[in-house]
Design an enzyme around this catalytic site. Structure first.
Site, PDB file in Angstrom:
ATOM      1  N   TYR A 135       4.764  18.360  11.419  1.00  0.00           N
ATOM      2  CA  TYR A 135       5.811  17.367  11.726  1.00  0.00           C
ATOM      3  C   TYR A 135       7.211  17.980  11.718  1.00  0.00           C
ATOM      4  O   TYR A 135       8.188  17.255  11.623  1.00  0.00           O
ATOM      5  CB  TYR A 135       5.816  16.228  10.695  1.00  0.00           C
TER       6      TYR A 135
ATOM      7  N   GLU B 292       0.841  -1.215   0.000  1.00  0.00           N
ATOM      8  CA  GLU B 292       0.000   0.000   0.000  1.00  0.00           C
ATOM      9  C   GLU B 292       0.871   1.258   0.000  1.00  0.00           C
ATOM     10  O   GLU B 292       0.802   2.050   0.934  1.00  0.00           O
ATOM     11  CB  GLU B 292      -0.875   0.020   1.263  1.00  0.00           C
ATOM     12  N   PRO B 293       1.699   1.449  -1.017  1.00  0.00           N
ATOM     13  CA  PRO B 293       2.561   2.640  -0.972  1.00  0.00           C
ATOM     14  C   PRO B 293       1.801   3.916  -1.323  1.00  0.00           C
ATOM     15  O   PRO B 293       0.903   3.899  -2.164  1.00  0.00           O
ATOM     16  CB  PRO B 293       3.624   2.342  -2.047  1.00  0.00           C
TER      17      PRO B 293
ATOM     18  N   CYS C 232      -2.190  33.750  10.120  1.00  0.00           N
ATOM     19  CA  CYS C 232      -1.941  34.387  11.415  1.00  0.00           C
ATOM     20  C   CYS C 232      -1.578  33.373  12.482  1.00  0.00           C
ATOM     21  O   CYS C 232      -2.348  33.146  13.424  1.00  0.00           O
ATOM     22  CB  CYS C 232      -3.171  35.183  11.820  1.00  0.00           C
TER      23      CYS C 232
END
Ligand code: LLP
Length: 429
Positions: A327, A284-285, A353
C-alpha cells in the site's frame, strides 16, 4: 533522565538513550529472542479499547475485535479477557478465537466467500451472527442451517456507497467494491431473508474501509444506515442490532484521526437525534486496537552507500512487514539506542530479492551495521499478513505487560516450514 514518550506511542519511551516498551528494554528482548521480533504492549491495547468503552458508557454495545489485524492467540486472549467479541473472516479465525478462550456467541462472521463447511462449523459452534454479503450466500446459508435443523442468525452487510477517503485497496464500501449487498438491493434482500425458514434476521451491518482518518465518512455511513433501518423496519422486518464495522485509522506519520471516544460521542449524538441511541450496537475495530501497540525490532545487516542512494539493509523484510510494498504505507523507523552523530539518508530495505522489498524511503538515521531499529505501528496487519517468501520463517512475537515479557509465538523454524512437504519418486520415503 526523564523518560521521553514516543509521540503517538505512549507505551513506548526512551530512557537513558534506550527504547522501552512499558518497563522492558527492547534491546534486551532483541538480544534474548533475536530479530526480526514483534513486541506488543498489552496496556497500549487496553488503553485503545478503553477509549471506545468511554465513548459507549450507558449504551448497549458489543465491541468485536477484528482479529484479522492481529490473530495471535496471546492477543486474542487480551481482548477475550477484556470482554470483547470477535469479528472473524474464516473457519480458521474461529478456531483461533475458541482456542484463546473467546466466547462463540460473541463471534460475528464476515467475508464474501464463506464456504458451506465454514458455515456448518460456525452454526455448530453457536456463533452470534453471520454478516451475509450477498443474496447467493443467504440462500446457501439457509440451506446449510436447514440441513442442521437450525436457524442462522444473520445481519446483511450493506454496501452504503460511502467514500472513506483512504487507500483504494482498503476502501470497502464503494459501489464498485466486492463487499456487501448494494444499497438498492438491501430491502428486497431483507424481505426475502424474513421468509427463509433457516434464517433468523438479527441486524444490519456495514464496513466502509480501513485507516479512515476523518469523521465525515462515518457520519455519512450512519445516516445512510439509519435510512435503511427505517425502511427495513417499515417493511415489517425488525432489527435488533446495528453494526457499524471497523475502520478507524491510526497515526502512522502525523495523521490525526479522531480518537474513538470523541468519534463515538459524535456518532451517538446522531443516533440519539434519530431515535436509535438505545439500540443494540456493534463495532468491529481492528487496526485502532492493536496498530500502535506493536513494533517490529530488526538489526542492521549492512550499510551500502551509493551514488544515488544509500541503502540500509536490515534483517526484517516485506514478508514480515508487507504494508509498504502493498500500500506504499509509511511506518516510522527509530533506533533502539540513538547515536549522537549527524544522521545520513537511507532507503531502509530487507534482504528479499525484489525491488519492492522496502520498509522506508529516504529516512534520516545515524547508524552502524549491528545497530537495532524499531519499525513502529507494526501491531496491525503485519504478522497477520506475513509470509514465508524466500523461505524466511515468520518472526517471534512477545507480549509485554509492565515488567513482564512473554513469548506468545516462537520463531518459525525451517522444520516447521517444510513440514507437510514431500519429495516424489525414489527419494520420497
Ligand atoms: N470489519 C470488516 C468486515 C473488515 O473487512 C475489516 C478490515 C475490519 C472490520 C477492521 O477494520 P480496521 O478497524 O482494522 O480498519 N491489510 C490492510 C487493511 C485491510 C482491512 C480489511 N478489512 C492494511 O494493512 O492497511
Amino acid at each position: 533522565m526523564k523518560p521521553q514518550n514516543l509521540p503517538g506511542h505512549p507505551h513506548f519511551s526512551y530512557r537513558d538513550n534506550a527504547l522501552f516498551c512499558e518497563e522492558i528494554r527492547l534491546s534486551d528482548l532483541a538480544q534474548t529472542h533475536g530479530t526480526p521480533l514483534f513486541v506488543y504492549s498489552k496496556n497500549a491495547m487496553l488503553a485503545a479499547l478503553a477509549s471506545y468503552q468511554r465513548g459507549f458508557v450507558g449504551r448497549q454495545v458489543q465491541i468485536c475485535y477484528a482479529m484479522k489485524a492481529n490473530p495471535a492467540l496471546g492477543v486474542i486472549q487480551v481482548f477475550a479477557e477484556a470482554g470483547c467479541g470477535f469479528d472473524i473472516v474464516s473457519g480458521g479465525d474461529m478456531d483461533r478465537v475458541l482456542a484463546a478462550g473467546g466466547e462463540a456467541d460473541k463471534i460475528i462472521f464476515s467475508g464474501v466467500g464463506k464456504t458451506r463447511a465454514e458455515m456448518r462449523r460456525a452454526l455448530q459452534a453457536g456463533i452470534g451472527c453471520f454478516n451475509v454479503e450477498s443474496e447467493a450466500e443467504l440462500d446457501v446459508l439457509n440451506e446449510v442451517a436447514l440441513s442442521l435443523g437450525s436457524r442462522a442468525p444473520v445481519s446483511i452487510r450493506v454496501n452504503p456507497n460511502v467514500d472513506p477517503q483512504t487507500h483504494p485497496y482498503i476502501s470497502t464500501g464503494l459501489k464498485d467494491s466486492k463487499f456487501g449487498v448494494a444499497h438498492e438491493r438491501v430491502l428486497p434482500t431483507y424481505r426475502r431473508a424474513a421468509t427463509l425458514a433457516g434464517i433468523r434476521v438479527l441486524g444490519i451491518d456495514c464496513h466502509i474501509g480501513s485507516q479512515i482518518t476523518q469523521e465525515g465518512p462515518y457520519l455519512d455511513a450512519v445516516e445512510r444506515m439509519l435510512d435503511l433501518v427505517e425502511a427495513i423496519e417499515a417493511a415489517g422486518v425488525p432489527l435488533q442490532h446495528i453494526d457499524f464495522g471497523g475502520g478507524l485509522g491510526i497515526d502512522y506519520h502525523g495523521e490525526t484521526p479522531p480518537d474513538a471516544e470523541r468519534l463515538w460521542q459524535t456518532l451517538l449524538a446522531r443516533l440519539d437525534a434519530r431515535g436509535f441511541g438505545q439500540r443494540q450496537l456493534m463495532i468491529e475495530p481492528g487496526r485502532s486496537l492493536v496498530g500502535n501497540a506493536g513494533v517490529c525490532l530488526s538489526e542492521v545487516l549492512y550499510l551500502k552507500p551509493g551514488e544515488q542512494k544509500n541503502f540500509c539493509i536490515i534483517d526484517a523484510a516485506m514478508n514480515d512487514l508487507p504494508r509498504p510494498a502493498m500500500y506504499q504505507a509509511y511506518h516510522q523507523i527509530v533506533p533502539l539506542s540513538p547515536r549522537p552523530e549527524a544522521p545520513g539518508k537511507y532507503d531502509v530495505v530487507g534482504p528479499i530479492c525484489e525491488s519492492g522489498d522496502w520498509i522506508g524511503h529516504d529516512r534520516a538515521l545515524a547508524l552502524l551495521a549491528g545497530d537495532r531499529l524499531a519499525v513502529l505501528s507494526a501491531g496491525a496487519y503485519c504478522m497477520s499478513m506475513a509470509s514465508n517468501y524466500n523461505s524466511r520463517g515468520r518472526a517471534a512475537e512477545i507480549l509485554v505487560n509492565g515488567a513482564q515479557a512473554d513469548v506468545i509465538r516462537q520463531r518459525e523454524t525451517m522444520a516447521q516450514q517444510m513440514q507437510g512437504e514431500r519429495l516424489v519418486g525414489s527419494r520420497s520415503s
